[in-house]
Structure formats: structure tokens, C-alpha cells
Design a protein around this motif. Structure first.
Motif, PDB file in Angstrom:
ATOM      1  N   THR A 190       1.212  -1.612  -0.293  1.00  0.00           N
ATOM      2  CA  THR A 190      -0.027  -0.042   0.166  1.00  0.00           C
ATOM      3  C   THR A 190       0.598   1.597  -0.078  1.00  0.00           C
ATOM      4  O   THR A 190       2.203   0.922   0.543  1.00  0.00           O
ATOM      5  CB  THR A 190      -0.656  -0.223   1.210  1.00  0.00           C
ATOM      6  OG1 THR A 190      -0.193  -0.094   2.461  1.00  0.00           O
ATOM      7  CG2 THR A 190      -1.926  -1.362   0.845  1.00  0.00           C
ATOM      8  N   THR A 231      -0.207  -6.350   1.228  1.00  0.00           N
ATOM      9  CA  THR A 231      -1.838  -6.828   1.417  1.00  0.00           C
ATOM     10  C   THR A 231      -1.098  -8.105   0.439  1.00  0.00           C
ATOM     11  O   THR A 231      -1.912  -8.506   0.442  1.00  0.00           O
ATOM     12  CB  THR A 231      -2.082  -5.916   0.289  1.00  0.00           C
ATOM     13  OG1 THR A 231      -1.361  -5.062  -1.041  1.00  0.00           O
ATOM     14  CG2 THR A 231      -2.016  -4.522   1.030  1.00  0.00           C
ATOM     15  N   ARG A 240     -11.162 -13.495  -7.815  1.00  0.00           N
ATOM     16  CA  ARG A 240     -10.989 -11.526  -8.426  1.00  0.00           C
ATOM     17  C   ARG A 240     -10.538 -11.727  -9.592  1.00  0.00           C
ATOM     18  O   ARG A 240      -9.534 -12.791  -9.434  1.00  0.00           O
ATOM     19  CB  ARG A 240     -10.130 -10.907  -7.303  1.00  0.00           C
ATOM     20  CG  ARG A 240     -10.606 -10.535  -6.399  1.00  0.00           C
ATOM     21  CD  ARG A 240     -10.432 -10.130  -4.355  1.00  0.00           C
ATOM     22  NE  ARG A 240      -9.505  -9.071  -5.045  1.00  0.00           N
ATOM     23  CZ  ARG A 240      -9.619  -7.607  -5.228  1.00  0.00           C
ATOM     24  NH1 ARG A 240     -10.625  -7.240  -4.617  1.00  0.00           N
ATOM     25  NH2 ARG A 240      -8.577  -6.710  -5.835  1.00  0.00           N
ATOM     26  N   ASP A 278     -12.469  -6.657 -11.604  1.00  0.00           N
ATOM     27  CA  ASP A 278     -11.855  -6.438  -9.554  1.00  0.00           C
ATOM     28  C   ASP A 278     -10.461  -5.234  -9.864  1.00  0.00           C
ATOM     29  O   ASP A 278     -10.550  -4.598  -9.012  1.00  0.00           O
ATOM     30  CB  ASP A 278     -11.741  -7.470  -9.203  1.00  0.00           C
ATOM     31  CG  ASP A 278     -12.656  -8.469  -8.887  1.00  0.00           C
ATOM     32  OD1 ASP A 278     -14.248  -8.156  -8.612  1.00  0.00           O
ATOM     33  OD2 ASP A 278     -13.209  -9.933  -9.554  1.00  0.00           O
ATOM     34  N   GLN A 279      -9.821  -5.419 -10.883  1.00  0.00           N
ATOM     35  CA  GLN A 279      -8.475  -4.783 -10.824  1.00  0.00           C
ATOM     36  C   GLN A 279      -7.779  -4.583 -12.146  1.00  0.00           C
ATOM     37  O   GLN A 279      -8.050  -5.411 -12.312  1.00  0.00           O
ATOM     38  CB  GLN A 279      -7.815  -5.477  -9.791  1.00  0.00           C
ATOM     39  CG  GLN A 279      -6.427  -4.971  -9.140  1.00  0.00           C
ATOM     40  CD  GLN A 279      -5.126  -5.799  -7.975  1.00  0.00           C
ATOM     41  OE1 GLN A 279      -4.893  -6.222  -8.901  1.00  0.00           O
ATOM     42  NE2 GLN A 279      -5.600  -5.608  -7.152  1.00  0.00           N
ATOM     43  N   ARG A 338     -11.817   4.375 -10.512  1.00  0.00           N
ATOM     44  CA  ARG A 338     -12.572   5.165 -10.189  1.00  0.00           C
ATOM     45  C   ARG A 338     -13.872   4.738  -9.824  1.00  0.00           C
ATOM     46  O   ARG A 338     -14.472   4.871  -9.122  1.00  0.00           O
ATOM     47  CB  ARG A 338     -11.787   6.372  -9.008  1.00  0.00           C
ATOM     48  CG  ARG A 338     -10.332   6.263  -8.391  1.00  0.00           C
ATOM     49  CD  ARG A 338     -10.265   7.842  -8.037  1.00  0.00           C
ATOM     50  NE  ARG A 338      -9.139   7.481  -6.502  1.00  0.00           N
ATOM     51  CZ  ARG A 338      -7.951   8.536  -6.456  1.00  0.00           C
ATOM     52  NH1 ARG A 338      -8.564   9.655  -6.596  1.00  0.00           N
ATOM     53  NH2 ARG A 338      -7.196   8.067  -5.671  1.00  0.00           N
ATOM     54  N   GLU A 372     -10.267  -1.749  -8.603  1.00  0.00           N
ATOM     55  CA  GLU A 372      -8.991  -1.529  -7.777  1.00  0.00           C
ATOM     56  C   GLU A 372      -7.970  -0.903  -9.211  1.00  0.00           C
ATOM     57  O   GLU A 372      -7.608  -1.946  -9.326  1.00  0.00           O
ATOM     58  CB  GLU A 372      -8.462  -2.200  -7.117  1.00  0.00           C
ATOM     59  CG  GLU A 372      -7.847  -2.159  -6.104  1.00  0.00           C
ATOM     60  CD  GLU A 372      -7.562  -3.045  -5.026  1.00  0.00           C
ATOM     61  OE1 GLU A 372      -7.688  -3.199  -3.835  1.00  0.00           O
ATOM     62  OE2 GLU A 372      -7.399  -4.058  -5.474  1.00  0.00           O
ATOM     63  N   VAL A 385      -3.639  -0.651  -9.744  1.00  0.00           N
ATOM     64  CA  VAL A 385      -2.630  -1.037  -8.674  1.00  0.00           C
ATOM     65  C   VAL A 385      -1.500  -0.947  -9.927  1.00  0.00           C
ATOM     66  O   VAL A 385      -1.278  -0.926 -11.514  1.00  0.00           O
ATOM     67  CB  VAL A 385      -2.674  -2.411  -8.518  1.00  0.00           C
ATOM     68  CG1 VAL A 385      -0.403  -2.404  -8.622  1.00  0.00           C
ATOM     69  CG2 VAL A 385      -3.487  -2.720  -8.012  1.00  0.00           C
ATOM     70  N   TYR A 392      -3.186   6.624  -5.910  1.00  0.00           N
ATOM     71  CA  TYR A 392      -2.395   5.347  -6.398  1.00  0.00           C
ATOM     72  C   TYR A 392      -2.624   4.497  -4.576  1.00  0.00           C
ATOM     73  O   TYR A 392      -1.847   5.280  -4.035  1.00  0.00           O
ATOM     74  CB  TYR A 392      -1.246   4.519  -7.205  1.00  0.00           C
ATOM     75  CG  TYR A 392      -1.662   5.117  -8.667  1.00  0.00           C
ATOM     76  CD1 TYR A 392      -2.254   3.997  -9.530  1.00  0.00           C
ATOM     77  CD2 TYR A 392      -1.592   6.157  -9.386  1.00  0.00           C
ATOM     78  CE1 TYR A 392      -3.193   3.955 -10.296  1.00  0.00           C
ATOM     79  CE2 TYR A 392      -1.883   6.165 -10.830  1.00  0.00           C
ATOM     80  CZ  TYR A 392      -2.700   4.752 -11.271  1.00  0.00           C
ATOM     81  OH  TYR A 392      -3.000   4.425 -12.777  1.00  0.00           O
ATOM     82  N   THR A 393      -3.067   4.087  -4.589  1.00  0.00           N
ATOM     83  CA  THR A 393      -2.827   3.071  -3.175  1.00  0.00           C
ATOM     84  C   THR A 393      -2.608   1.383  -3.054  1.00  0.00           C
ATOM     85  O   THR A 393      -2.228   1.522  -1.956  1.00  0.00           O
ATOM     86  CB  THR A 393      -4.691   3.565  -2.037  1.00  0.00           C
ATOM     87  OG1 THR A 393      -5.261   2.082  -3.281  1.00  0.00           O
ATOM     88  CG2 THR A 393      -4.958   4.414  -2.482  1.00  0.00           C
ATOM     89  N   LEU A 394      -1.950   1.142  -4.054  1.00  0.00           N
ATOM     90  CA  LEU A 394      -1.448   0.432  -4.515  1.00  0.00           C
ATOM     91  C   LEU A 394      -0.440   0.105  -5.044  1.00  0.00           C
ATOM     92  O   LEU A 394      -0.622   0.506  -6.355  1.00  0.00           O
ATOM     93  CB  LEU A 394      -2.340  -1.234  -4.511  1.00  0.00           C
ATOM     94  CG  LEU A 394      -3.675  -1.180  -3.655  1.00  0.00           C
ATOM     95  CD1 LEU A 394      -4.753  -2.675  -4.151  1.00  0.00           C
ATOM     96  CD2 LEU A 394      -2.442  -2.239  -2.295  1.00  0.00           C
TER      97      LEU A 394
END
Length: 757
Positions: free
Chosen positions: A527, A534, A649, A671-672, A697, A702, A704, A722-724
Motif C-alpha cells: 500500500t 497486502t 478476483r 476487479d482490478q 475510480r 481497484e 495497481v 494510487y494506493t497500491l
């Protein structure tokens, strides 16, 4: 013995006895009471009705059942009439004549109507006209022959020489005889898919015998003690029963079709021959009806001429069709059915012919062309889309070579081009044009596709065989693929060694899969900005017994080509889920999946089994697919939906480098998304990375960032939102070994380490 055979034998015996008795009576006169002459006829007719009934019950087709039903009822009416005839002769009761005549008329009408409704089996206008001419020929000939044989005698017999009233008496006789000829001809010339040829032929004989009774009676006017009907009715009944018996034997259920009406019948020619013989006789004997016979011969000559002209036309059309089919077969044998290009056989033939020419041999070049990553199009979008792409590529190749050059499809996505009387620079120029044309986007069934091709080129030089040229071109083409998609290479001595190395690699890879020489390394996903672990992405490595640890770039493409990617992927999946099940904190594991795996119906079952055996919850497993894999419909989308139903996922890897990205986000169950390393911000613009995050978003997906290698990139990604992230800045791929992953990330937990200078 079948019941129909027993009935037929009984009928044959009765008919033989009846015919013998009629012969004795005709030669020696009547030696028994008159009712005896009529005794056997009803029994023969009843047996024929039973046989027609059996044919009815054994038939499946509606119109065939109708044919035999009418025949059976017709024969029962005839049998009843013959019973009344016997009773009338026995008792002399005149009041039995009207019902006798009525029953006989109804029976004859039913039998005639059944024959009239037999399908003719005609398919063309020419066949219908030819049949009409054949029937006309038979009727004209029959009219003349009947008149000559029976007309004058009938006039004398029924009018006592009073010719003024002859028409009303001779008319029924001639009419009945001509109807018999017509019905017999109809049955003989008709064609049916459910009535055999001999069934129809014997029914034609029955119609002729039954309808000629009155005419034959004229010949026996001098013998009032002999009744021709006692001979003709049993014979007509027997041939009707024989027709039904043959129908039963030949397959009443329609399992043995007789086919169409024959194009050729001997009956019209026999009729013409009969009239010709009568013409000669009347000319020699100078009979009164000579002019009538001459007129009939002229009419028949005209009918035969027209019939022959039609036959000539049919033969000419048939020969034309055969010639066209022969040319088409010759073309199909030497050309590819999908693209219309020359096939391998024709290409080899032309290469061999070019090599036999000593003058032009040094100016012969062969290029082998292979579409890059074409298999993924078939695997993801289906073979129909793949075929459309092949057709488009074939057209562009053909449009960019000279008329004398040969473009061929050797099979699959492999093409070959033969250049004759063309130097090396001209060949290179042509291949450059083809490569450029192939890369122009093409839309196939709603999908916008971009193809790239690799070329291997070889000139004749010292090669003596066309197979040698193709082999060397193939070696050069694989060298072009190894150097990068979309290029071409000329064959050079020594390239065989690299080709042999590729073959050895495939063999070693197969052994490695069997012996499980692979290990799984894991790269952390953390993260931002705190660096909390994670999860990790599972990355396969080959622990080669000689060359040591090999990265995926050394063997994954070979595994894709050979199909070994499926068992290899299954191994990575089971190892990754087993390792991840021991991680604490609910950390996830991501596994890369190929298009081949997604196309297999058993892949969701493999995933479910791996989760069940390892005990890893489904939501902690992420399946990573590329954009080129995800654009496929059909089996691919079904597999993705089944994985989502398991709770697994789905991640879209290398986002932004494939095709149809925006449409994928709307249609594919993702999902990502993982931003490709080429879009990670560096010194300069970072608009793409920001735009991808905003898009994710907006769709609730999500995001990455992959390939983060510096603290500057990590800090900038955090500023963008970005958070990942994952990359060498956070940790290189390493074996899991339980707590080893946690130790590798422990030093990343301070924000200074993460985003500092």
C-alpha cells in the motif's frame, strides 16, 4: 416364411391352374360347367387385396400409405364384383348385373387413381417436357396399333357391319385400352423415392392387363363359349399382388429408396418400332388404314425429333456442368478453401518448376510468413474472427506482389511467397510493403484487429530442392520472431544451430514439466504510502539442471507454442494457493493465466480444486489476464464468469498496452487493473497514469501501479492517488518461505523509505 411370400405362392398356384384351365377350354372347348371358369378369380383378387393391405401397414410415408390404401380397397371392390359375377353365372340372376358393374367400376377407378397420384420425380422443366413427349409417343402409337388390331373387328362384332353406329360401340373399347396404356406408361416412367422400380413396373403390367380386357374380347368374338375376363382378371390381380410383395421386400419403410425417374426409357422406342413395322405391313398389304398409319408415323417422327433435341440439350448442359465441376475440383485441389490462395501442393509444384529453370534459378526467392500471436486471436475471439483476419491478410499479401509471384497459405497462419526473376532488393521492398499493409487495422465481426507478421527469406543459391528452401526460410522466420515481432530475416549459414536449440528447448521443457523443475517466486504488492504488505504476485522460474535459474522470458513463449503452458499453469496455481494459505493478515496472491487455460472448460474446476486442497479462501486469489486474452468472447467470458461465481478476483494485467481497453472495462468482469510499467511516472508528463486512475475510480475498479523502481515514482504515484503498487523498489521476486516475505517488506514500512529522495 413371411406371410406375404405364402400369399404370393398361393396366388401363383391359383393363377397357373386358372390359366391352364383357360388354355384347355380355348383349345378343346368347354368341358365343365360355366361357373367353374369364374370360381378362382375372386380368391386371387382377395389375396391381392390382402397383400396391398400388408404393404399399407408396412409403409411410413403418408402418400405411400394412401397409394396402397386405395389399391387395397380397389382390389376388394374387384373381388366383390367377381363374387357377384360368379353368382350371376351360377344362378342366371340378371338383377346382379348393375351392382356388379358398379363395384367393378369403383375398383377400377380406385386402382387407376392410385397410379395417377404416383409422384413423377421430376425436378426440371426439361424432364417434364421429356416425360410428356414420351407419353404422347406411347399414346399415339397405341392408338394406331389398337385401331389396326381391334378397331375394324370391333366394328363388325358390335355393329354387325353397320358402320354408322360404330363410334358409340368402338369408343369405350378404344378408350379403355388407351387409358390402360396411359396408366401403364405412367407407372413405368414415374420415379419415386419410396416405391422401387420393380414395384412400379409390375403395377404398370397390372394396369395394362386390366384395361385391355374389352379389346382382347374382340379377338374372341368367334368363340362365345370362351370369356377372356376369366383369364385377364386373375392375371391383373396377381401382378397387382406381386407389385405389393416387391414393395414389402424392397423396404416399405423407405430405407431403400429407388431414386429419381430414369432419364432414359425404352418404351417410347418400342412404340415407334411397332408403328414402323405396322407401316411396312400396311404398305405391302395395302390395307384400308394405311394413310392413318402413315400419318401416325409422321407424328411420331416429329415427337422423337423433339425428344432427341431435348436430350441433346440435357446432355450438353450435363457436360457443361461436369466441365465446370472438374475445373472447380482441380482448383480446390490446388488452392486453399478459406483464402483462395495456392495451397502447399501448388506452391511446391511452382517452386520445383522455378528451380528446374537454370537461367532463372539464381533469381528465385522464397519467403515464409507467420502471423505473430495469431493463436491468441483464435483462443480469445474464436475461429470465425481468426478466419476473417486470415482472409484480410491474404488479400493484402496478394495485392502487394507482382502478377507472376505466387502467394500460398501452407496451413494455419503460415503463408509463403515465391518470387521469380526478382533480385534481393526488390524482394526486400515487396516484403516491406506487405509488412506495412498487414499492420493496417482491420475490422472483423465488430473487432478491430492489428496483425503483425514475421518473415523468413531465402534465395535459391545452392539449394537443390524446394523442401530445402522452405526449411531454410522457416529457420530464418523463427530467427525473426526471436529478434522481435514484425520483422524479417534472410537465411544465413549457422541459423540451423539456433533452430536446433529451439527444438531442444521444447524437449527439455516437456521433461521439466514432468519432473516439476519449476519454482514459484513472489513479488510483494504494498500500500502507498505506508508500504504495508497486502499480497504478492506469483512468478514462475525454471530451475534448469544445467543452466541454473531461468526467468520466464527464456521459456514461457515455448510453453505457449507447445501447449505445455496448461500443465505449467496448473502447477503454479496449486503452489501459489498452497503457499498463500499460510500467510497471515488476509494477504492475497495473484496468478497469471494464459489464453489457453481460459479456453479450457476444466479450468474453473482446477481453480476450485486448488482452493479446496489448500484451504485458501477464494477472495484471496486473484487471476491476472492480459488485455489480448480478455477481448475474447465465448469460452473465455464463460470461464471468467465461473471464476467470479467462485469468489475469485480478476485483474487486468499490463493495462494500456493491448486493444479495446475502454470497452473491456465496461464488458469484462474485472476487479482490478494493473497499470503497465511503461506508464509509471518518470521525469516528465504523467497524464496517462492519472487518467487511468480516474477511469478505474469511476468504474469502481481497484488500480495497481506496476514496475515502480524508484522512490520518486512511488511518491508521484501516491500524489496522483494510487494506493497500491509493486516493483523492484519494494522488493524483487523471491521464494515465499513463509515469514521471508514479511521480513522483505518490514524495512519498507516507513514513509521516508517509501517516498523519500
Amino acid at each position: 416364411m413371411p406371410r406375404s411370400a405364402r400369399l404370393l405362392r398361393i396366388m401363383a398356384v391359383l393363377v397357373l391352374v386358372n390359366t391352364g384351365a383357360f388354355g384347355v377350354q380355348l383349345v378343346a372347348g368347354s368341358r365343365w360347367p360355366e361357373p367353374v371358369d369364374h370360381l378362382l378369380s375372386p380368391f386371387v383378387a382377395a389375396l391381392a387385396a390382402l397383400l396391398c393391405g400388408q404393404a399399407l401397414h408396412a409403409s411410413a410415408q403418408p402418400w405411400v400409405r394412401r397409394f396402397w390404401r386405395q389399391s387395397a380397397w380397389g382390389m376388394w371392390c374387384i373381388a366383390a364384383a367377381l363374387v357377384l359375377r360368379f353368382a350371376q353365372v351360377l344362378t342366371g340372376a340378371g338383377q346382379l348385373v348393375p351392382p356388379l358393374t358398379a363395384l367393378q367400376s369403383v375398383g377400377a377407378a380406385l386402382l387407376s387413381w392410385a397410379v395417377l397420384r404416383i409422384p413423377l420425380g421430376l425436378r426440371t422443366r426439361a424432364e417434364r417436357v421429356a416425360l410428356a413427349l414420351d407419353l404422347c409417343t406411347l399414346l399415339v402409337a397405341a392408338t394406331v396399333l389398337l385401331w389396326h388390331c381391334f378397331g375394324t373387328t370391333a366394328l363388325v362384332a358390335f355393329t354387325g357391319g353397320a358402320h354408322s353406329t360404330a363410334g358409340s360401340n368402338v369408343g369405350p373399347i378404344m378408350g379403355a385400352a388407351l387409358v390402360a396404356v396411359f396408366l401403364g406408361a405412367k407407372a413405368a416412367l414415374a420415379g419415386s423415392e419410396r416405391l422401387s422400380r420393380r414395384t412400379l413396373s409390375w403395377r404398370a403390367v397390372a394396369a395394362l392387363i386390366g384395361g385391355m380386357g374389352s379389346a382382347v374380347s374382340v379377338l374372341l368374338t368367334t368363340r362365345p363359349d370362351v370369356d377372356a375376363q376369366t383369364l385377364l382378371f386373375p392375371l391383373a390381380s396377381f401382378t397387382t399382388g406381386l407389385s405389393a410383395a416387391f414393395h414389402l421386400k424392397d423396404g416399405a419403410a423407405g430405407t431403400r429408396p429407388a431414386g429419381r425417374r430414369r432419364r432414359y426409357s425404352v418404351l417410347p422406342y418400342l412404340a415407334v418400332a411397332g408403328v414402323d413395322a405396322l407401316l411396312v405391313y400396311t404398305a405391302v398389304a395395302d390395307t384400308a388404314d394405311r394413310l392413318l398409319v402413315v400419318a401416325a408415323a409422321v407424328v411420331l417422327t416429329g415427337l422423337v425429333v423433339v425428344r432427341q433435341l431435348i436430350a441433346f440439350g440435357e446432355n450438353d448442359a450435363l457436360l457443361t456442368r461436369l466441365g465446370r465441376q472438374e475445373r472447380q475440383l482441380r482448383h480446390d485441389a490446388t488452392h486453399d478453401a478459406l483464402t483462395g490462395l495456392a495451397n502447399r501442393a501448388l506452391f511446391n509444384e511452382r517452386v520445383e518448376a522455378a528451380l528446374r529453370d537454370p537461367a532463372g534459378r539464381q533469381r528465385v526467392s522464397v519467403a515464409l510468413v507467420d502471423l505473430d500471436d495469431f493463436k491468441s486471436v483464435n483462443d480469445t475471439l474464436g475461429h470465425a474472427v481468426g478466419d476473417g483476419l486470415l482472409v484480410a491478410v491474404a488479400g493484402r499479401m496478394r495485392a502487394n506482389v507482382r502478377a507472376g509471384d505466387t502467394v500460398a497459405r501452407l496451413g494455419g497462419d503460415e503463408f509463403a511467397i515465391l518470387f521469380q526473376d526478382c533480385d534481393g532488393d526488390a524482394v526486400d521492398g515487396a516484403l516491406a510493403r506487405i509488412a506495412e499493409a498487414v499492420q493496417i487495422p482491420v475490422e472483423v465481426e465488430g473487432h478491430l484487429l492489428v496483425a503483425r507478421a514475421s518473415f523468413g527469406v531465402v534465395s535459391a543459391g545452392g539449394a537443390d530442392l524446394e523442401g530445402d528452401l522452405l526449411r531454410r526460410a522457416d529457420i530464418a522466420m523463427y530467427q525473426a520472431k526471436a529478434l522481435g515481432e514484425g520483422g524479417f530475416q534472410r537465411y544465413r549459414p549457422g541459423m540451423e544451430a539456433r533452430a536446433n536449440q529451439r527444438v531442444r528447448l521444447a524437449a527439455e521443457l516437456a521433461a521439466a514439466v514432468d519432473e516439476e523443475q519449476f519454482v514459484v517466486h513472489y513479488q510483494p504488492v504494498v500500500t502507498l504510502p505506508d508500504g504495508r504488505l497486502t499480497g504478492a504476485e506469483a512468478l514462475v522460474r525454471w530451475q534448469h539442471p544445467v543452466r541454473g535459474l531461468l526467468g520466464p522470458g527464456e521459456f514461457v513463449s515455448a510453453a505457449e507454442e507447445t501447449g505445455l503452458i496448461v500443465p505449467l499453469g496448473r502447477y503454479v496455481l496449486r503452489e501459489a494457493t498452497r503457499e498463500a494459505a499460510g500467510w497471515d493478515g488476509g494477504r492475497t496472491v495473484a496468478v497469471n493465466v494464459s489464453a489457453r487455460q481460459l479456453q479450457r472448460e476444466d479450468f474453473p474446476a482446477d481453480v476450485a480444486a486448488a482452493l479446496r486442497d489448500s484451504g485458501l479462501p477464494a477472495h484471496r486469489l486473484t487471476v491476472e489476464i492480459t488485455e489480448s486474452t480478455a477481448v475474447g468472447g465465448g469460452a473465455t467470458q464463460d470461464t471468467l464468469r465461473e471464476l467470479r461465481a467462485l469468489g475469485v478476483r480478476i485483474a487486468l494485467d499490463d493495462f494500456g498496452t493491448g486493444q479495446s481497453t475502454l470497452s473491456l472495462l465496461a464488458s469484462c468482469p474485472v476487479d482490478q487493473i494493473k497499470l503497465d510499467r511503461s506508464f509509471v511516472p518518470g521525469p516528465g508528463p504523467d497524464a496517462i497514469a492519472g487518467a487511468v486512475l480516474q477511469l478505474a475510480r469511476a468504474l469502481g475498479i481497484e488500480a495497481v501501479a506496476e514496475g515502480v523502481e524508484t522512490a520518486h515514482q512511488a511518491r508521484r504515484l501516491h500524489e496522483l492517488g494510487y494506493t497500491l503498487a509493486q516493483g523492484y523498489h519494494f522488493g524483487r521476486p523471491e521464494p515465499a518461505a513463509g515469514t521471508r516475505i514479511r521480513r522483505a517488506v518490514t524495512g519498507l514500512t516507513s514513509s521516508r523509505t517509501m517516498v523519500g529522495p
